[in-house]
Design a protein around this motif. Structure first.
Motif, PDB file in Angstrom:
ATOM      1  N   SER A 221       0.870  -1.176   0.000  1.00 51.05           N
ATOM      2  CA  SER A 221       0.000   0.000   0.000  1.00 51.05           C
ATOM      3  C   SER A 221       0.902   1.219   0.000  1.00 51.05           C
ATOM      4  O   SER A 221       2.136   1.099   0.008  1.00 51.05           O
ATOM      5  N   CYS A 222       0.296   2.382   0.015  1.00 48.54           N
ATOM      6  CA  CYS A 222       1.072   3.614  -0.015  1.00 48.54           C
ATOM      7  C   CYS A 222       2.000   3.685   1.203  1.00 48.54           C
ATOM      8  O   CYS A 222       1.574   3.494   2.341  1.00 48.54           O
ATOM      9  N   LEU A 223       3.265   3.966   0.932  1.00 48.56           N
ATOM     10  CA  LEU A 223       4.245   4.129   2.003  1.00 48.56           C
ATOM     11  C   LEU A 223       4.314   5.578   2.483  1.00 48.56           C
ATOM     12  O   LEU A 223       5.005   5.876   3.444  1.00 48.56           O
ATOM     13  N   HIS A 224       3.580   6.453   1.797  1.00 52.80           N
ATOM     14  CA  HIS A 224       3.573   7.884   2.116  1.00 52.80           C
ATOM     15  C   HIS A 224       5.007   8.409   2.131  1.00 52.80           C
ATOM     16  O   HIS A 224       5.504   8.938   3.125  1.00 52.80           O
ATOM     17  N   CYS A 225       5.633   8.243   0.963  1.00 60.48           N
ATOM     18  CA  CYS A 225       7.048   8.569   0.792  1.00 60.48           C
ATOM     19  C   CYS A 225       7.301  10.073   0.966  1.00 60.48           C
ATOM     20  O   CYS A 225       6.510  10.902   0.515  1.00 60.48           O
ATOM     21  N   THR A 226       8.398  10.405   1.582  1.00 57.98           N
ATOM     22  CA  THR A 226       8.790  11.811   1.712  1.00 57.98           C
ATOM     23  C   THR A 226       9.079  12.416   0.337  1.00 57.98           C
ATOM     24  O   THR A 226       8.683  13.543   0.036  1.00 57.98           O
ATOM     25  N   ASN A 227       9.762  11.656  -0.513  1.00 52.86           N
ATOM     26  CA  ASN A 227      10.097  12.110  -1.866  1.00 52.86           C
ATOM     27  C   ASN A 227       9.193  11.394  -2.874  1.00 52.86           C
ATOM     28  O   ASN A 227       9.661  10.652  -3.735  1.00 52.86           O
ATOM     29  N   ALA A 228       7.904  11.634  -2.723  1.00 50.34           N
ATOM     30  CA  ALA A 228       6.914  10.867  -3.475  1.00 50.34           C
ATOM     31  C   ALA A 228       6.899  11.243  -4.953  1.00 50.34           C
ATOM     32  O   ALA A 228       6.725  12.408  -5.312  1.00 50.34           O
ATOM     33  N   ARG A 229       7.050  10.251  -5.813  1.00 48.91           N
ATOM     34  CA  ARG A 229       7.005  10.493  -7.251  1.00 48.91           C
ATOM     35  C   ARG A 229       5.603  10.861  -7.721  1.00 48.91           C
ATOM     36  O   ARG A 229       5.446  11.580  -8.712  1.00 48.91           O
ATOM     37  N   CYS A 230       4.597  10.353  -7.034  1.00 46.68           N
ATOM     38  CA  CYS A 230       3.223  10.695  -7.417  1.00 46.68           C
ATOM     39  C   CYS A 230       3.002  12.205  -7.297  1.00 46.68           C
ATOM     40  O   CYS A 230       2.376  12.835  -8.163  1.00 46.68           O
ATOM     41  N   GLN A 231       3.544  12.774  -6.224  1.00 43.29           N
ATOM     42  CA  GLN A 231       3.354  14.205  -5.994  1.00 43.29           C
ATOM     43  C   GLN A 231       4.106  15.040  -7.025  1.00 43.29           C
ATOM     44  O   GLN A 231       3.570  16.023  -7.566  1.00 43.29           O
ATOM     45  N   SER A 232       5.331  14.645  -7.328  1.00 43.53           N
ATOM     46  CA  SER A 232       6.103  15.429  -8.298  1.00 43.53           C
ATOM     47  C   SER A 232       5.549  15.292  -9.715  1.00 43.53           C
ATOM     48  O   SER A 232       5.767  16.166 -10.560  1.00 43.53           O
ATOM     49  N   SER A 233       4.805  14.209  -9.981  1.00 45.90           N
ATOM     50  CA  SER A 233       4.248  14.009 -11.323  1.00 45.90           C
ATOM     51  C   SER A 233       2.934  14.761 -11.543  1.00 45.90           C
ATOM     52  O   SER A 233       2.494  14.912 -12.682  1.00 45.90           O
ATOM     53  N   CYS A 234       2.301  15.203 -10.456  1.00 43.23           N
ATOM     54  CA  CYS A 234       0.964  15.818 -10.561  1.00 43.23           C
ATOM     55  C   CYS A 234       1.089  17.276 -11.028  1.00 43.23           C
ATOM     56  O   CYS A 234       1.641  18.121 -10.327  1.00 43.23           O
ATOM     57  N   LYS A 235       0.529  17.566 -12.195  1.00 42.24           N
ATOM     58  CA  LYS A 235       0.640  18.900 -12.781  1.00 42.24           C
ATOM     59  C   LYS A 235      -0.374  19.874 -12.206  1.00 42.24           C
ATOM     60  O   LYS A 235      -0.291  21.089 -12.436  1.00 42.24           O
ATOM     61  N   ARG A 236      -1.353  19.370 -11.476  1.00 39.03           N
ATOM     62  CA  ARG A 236      -2.413  20.233 -10.931  1.00 39.03           C
ATOM     63  C   ARG A 236      -2.277  20.440  -9.422  1.00 39.03           C
ATOM     64  O   ARG A 236      -3.170  20.976  -8.777  1.00 39.03           O
ATOM     65  N   ASN A 237      -1.172  19.977  -8.864  1.00 39.68           N
ATOM     66  CA  ASN A 237      -0.946  20.095  -7.410  1.00 39.68           C
ATOM     67  C   ASN A 237      -2.109  19.508  -6.604  1.00 39.68           C
ATOM     68  O   ASN A 237      -2.482  20.028  -5.562  1.00 39.68           O
ATOM     69  N   ALA A 238      -2.642  18.416  -7.141  1.00 32.14           N
ATOM     70  CA  ALA A 238      -3.778  17.772  -6.463  1.00 32.14           C
ATOM     71  C   ALA A 238      -3.327  16.807  -5.381  1.00 32.14           C
ATOM     72  O   ALA A 238      -4.140  16.333  -4.589  1.00 32.14           O
ATOM     73  N   ILE A 239      -2.049  16.492  -5.349  1.00 32.25           N
ATOM     74  CA  ILE A 239      -1.519  15.615  -4.305  1.00 32.25           C
ATOM     75  C   ILE A 239      -0.850  16.485  -3.255  1.00 32.25           C
ATOM     76  O   ILE A 239       0.111  17.213  -3.543  1.00 32.25           O
ATOM     77  N   ILE A 240      -1.402  16.437  -2.070  1.00 29.62           N
ATOM     78  CA  ILE A 240      -0.984  17.335  -0.991  1.00 29.62           C
ATOM     79  C   ILE A 240      -0.518  16.520   0.210  1.00 29.62           C
ATOM     80  O   ILE A 240      -0.517  15.288   0.182  1.00 29.62           O
ATOM     81  N   ARG A 241      -0.155  17.209   1.287  1.00 31.20           N
ATOM     82  CA  ARG A 241       0.342  16.543   2.496  1.00 31.20           C
ATOM     83  C   ARG A 241      -0.571  16.843   3.673  1.00 31.20           C
ATOM     84  O   ARG A 241      -1.111  17.945   3.797  1.00 31.20           O
ATOM     85  N   GLY A 242      -0.715  15.829   4.555  1.00 21.79           N
ATOM     86  CA  GLY A 242      -1.540  15.987   5.736  1.00 21.79           C
ATOM     87  C   GLY A 242      -0.721  16.240   6.987  1.00 21.79           C
ATOM     88  O   GLY A 242       0.486  16.535   6.920  1.00 21.79           O
ATOM     89  N   ASP A 243      -1.360  16.086   8.145  1.00 26.18           N
ATOM     90  CA  ASP A 243      -0.724  16.371   9.430  1.00 26.18           C
ATOM     91  C   ASP A 243       0.551  15.567   9.664  1.00 26.18           C
ATOM     92  O   ASP A 243       1.487  16.040  10.306  1.00 26.18           O
ATOM     93  N   LEU A 244       0.557  14.329   9.186  1.00 28.12           N
ATOM     94  CA  LEU A 244       1.713  13.452   9.399  1.00 28.12           C
ATOM     95  C   LEU A 244       2.673  13.500   8.225  1.00 28.12           C
ATOM     96  O   LEU A 244       3.613  12.707   8.163  1.00 28.12           O
ATOM     97  N   ASP A 245       2.414  14.417   7.315  1.00 30.71           N
ATOM     98  CA  ASP A 245       3.153  14.496   6.045  1.00 30.71           C
ATOM     99  C   ASP A 245       2.754  13.347   5.123  1.00 30.71           C
ATOM    100  O   ASP A 245       3.482  12.995   4.189  1.00 30.71           O
ATOM    101  N   GLU A 246       1.584  12.760   5.375  1.00 30.50           N
ATOM    102  CA  GLU A 246       1.084  11.683   4.535  1.00 30.50           C
ATOM    103  C   GLU A 246       0.586  12.230   3.194  1.00 30.50           C
ATOM    104  O   GLU A 246       0.242  13.405   3.071  1.00 30.50           O
TER     105      GLU A 246
END
Length: 530
Positions: A443-468
């Motif tokens: 399942s998602c490891l909630h990576c600090t250097n997440a490739r999913c986040q860097s690939s998102c062109k709409r900044n739709a992938i964000i971080r929560g309280d735990l940096d998840e």
């Protein structure tokens, strides 16, 4: 484990009484759900402590007793669940393994008249036998009895067994019970252990991977042999006579049928024989009209509403499905309790509505394991070997927020069952199975250097309280770039939406731990912090 994983206190007010018969995983999960809904729960069990086989059979190298005790103590102290132990509830007279502690008997039908509902969760406490000559020798036991006697001795509930003098053991079977029995023998320092199976390693129910693990530890694997008789001297087994077999057409189980080869008999000498050919469901019905609902395999047949027809008696878990892993019993139970709840309460029950009733907590009491680079290496090496994940790509995304300790995980699938329940049939945990039968979750490891986040062109992938990692659905245009960017393939499409694990955000907002972590029997899922 936290069986009341949905709440810290009751969030419903269904003022009805339920008796649960059996305090194993299915019974405790049933109790945990119903207390959150506001039911009054009494649990009856024949053993001196709750937990079923988690307490009284599974080797301690797999599951910690403290994990189980913490779970049922929570039910008892924080939700007023009453446990009536050393008490057997049944219709008629019968005896199963584990019954020797029974001090009180209650008729099942009488109990059902005292409650709004009774839920049977009695599991599988009867071992299969071979039915061959010499099987009743004094030093022949079943895997269940062997493990049970070991746990009793550890807990001071029985004298230490005579197994300390054993030097050579033959275990017959290749399922999970056989693996547990072999591992127990190894933990006792027994150096010569044979694991005998009538098919090949490819058909072993425990899987090729688990069998080869044991072989690497010195266990002697012998396949395509079938026990013919026990060689007995003065009441004790001195060996097992086997006959070699060849595999024929498929039998009723869909596996090749072993066919004995005449003239190939041989004997393996032994000090102890452990029969590990499986267990049988033990519904607490030994006579009377309801016995017609027990099928030839011992399973209790219930309707689509999980009820014995024309009664207020329901059944969940292995007593209905047959012996299985903890996670599969939990999955069946969680599906059942929602249906039973709807019938008793008259309400349309949704987990989402239960979670909305949780009181927000500002300070979340979450436990974290300190981060170390060795955690990343262990996870990425494992995924690189078994999940087609490039280890270097995995390591480049560390540190992680939620991790799986694959050295502890046995593939029981409880995490998947719980996640599926929490998210209304949309589990964010993927169960993988290799060709060698190794089963494990990703399942998602909630990576600090997440490739999913860097690939998102709409900044739709964000971080929560735990940096998840969280997905902002208002910004997401479902382009799916994140799906292809994630090496673990954790992000997926479900019912038209891009979804990902949110570490049970509604539970955390209510001061609770993510459900997969709360309910992992083996403590193999953890939050980590650098």
């Amino acid at each position: 484990m936290r069986f009341a994983f949905l709440c810290r206190e009751p969030v419903g007010s269904v003022k009805k009484r339920i008796a649960i018969v059996g305090a194993g995983p299915a019974g405790l999960v049933t109790a945990g759900y119903f207390v959150c809904r506001g039911y009054e729960i009494d649990v009856y069990d024949k053993l001196p402590y709750p937990g079923g086989m988690m307490t009284f059979a599974i080797p301690r190298s797999r599951i910690s007793l403290s994990e189980v005790v913490e779970g049922w103590k929570d039910l008892e102290q924080n939700f007023s669940v009453k446990f009536y132990l050393k008490t057997k509830v049944a219709v008629g007279e019968g005896y199963d393994e584990g019954d020797e502690f029974v001090e009180r008997k209650i008729d099942l039908l009488e109990l059902s008249r005292a409650y709004d509902a009774v839920v049977i969760a009695t599991g599988t406490w009867r071992s299969r036998r071979l039915g061959i000559e010499g099987e009743n020798a004094k030093n022949i036991t079943t895997a269940l009895s062997f493990l049970y006697s070991r746990r009793l001795a550890e807990m001071g509930l029985a004298r230490s067994s005579c197994f300390h003098s054993i030097k050579k053991v033959v275990v017959i079977g290749a399922g999970l019970s056989a693996v547990d029995a072999v591992e127990e023998c190894l933990s006792m320092g027994i150096n010569e252990v044979y694991l005998a199976y009538r098919r090949t390693i490819k058909e072993a129910p425990a899987g090729v991977y688990r069998v080869r693990e044991l072989m690497a530890r010195g266990v002697k694997w012998v396949e395509l042999i079938q026990p013919k008789r026990i060689v007995v001297e003065n009441g004790y087994a001195r060996g097992v006579e086997f006959v070699k077999v060849q595999l024929g057409p498929l039998d009723e189980t869909g596996r090749p049928r072993p066919i004995p080869i005449p003239g190939t008999e041989f004997v393996i000498e032994t000090d102890l024989v452990i029969l590990a050919i499986g267990e049988i469901p033990t519904p607490p019905i030994y006579s009377g009209d309801m016995i017609k609902y027990i099928d030839p395999s011992g399973k209790l047949n219930v309707g689509n509403d999980y009820r014995i027809p024309n009664t207020n008696i329901f059944a969940v878990g292995d007593v209905v499905t047959g012996p299985s892993k903890i996670g599969l019993a939990v999955d069946h139970t969680l599906k059942a309790v929602k249906a039973i709840d709807a019938m008793l309460s008259g309400e349309k029950v949704r987990v989402e509505d239960i979670l909305k009733k949780l009181k927000p907590i500002e300070k979340k009491a979450l436990g974290f394991t300190p981060w170390s680079d060795s955690i990343a290496k262990s996870i990425c090496d494992f995924l690189g070997r078994y999940a087609e994940v490039y280890s270097d790509a995995c390591l480049s995304m560390a540190p992680f927020i939620r991790v799986f300790d694959y050295s502890k995980c046995i593939g029981c699938e409880t995490c998947n069952a719980i996640c599926n329940f929490i998210h209304d049939g949309k589990s964010y945990i993927r169960i993988r199975k290799t060709d060698e039968g190794l089963i494990f979750p990703t399942s998602c490891l909630h990576c600090t250097n997440a490739r999913c986040q860097s690939s998102c062109k709409r900044n739709a992938i964000i971080r929560g309280d735990l940096d998840e990692v969280l997905i902002d659905m208002k910004k997401c245009n479902k382009c799916m770039d994140c799906l292809y960017a994630c090496p673990v393939k954790a992000i997926r499409i479900s019912r038209g939406d891009i979804v990902n694990c949110d570490l049970c955000l509604p539970l955390r907002q209510g001061g609770l731990t993510p459900a997969c972590i709360s309910m992992c029997p083996f403590g193999s899922i953890k939050l980590v912090r650098k």
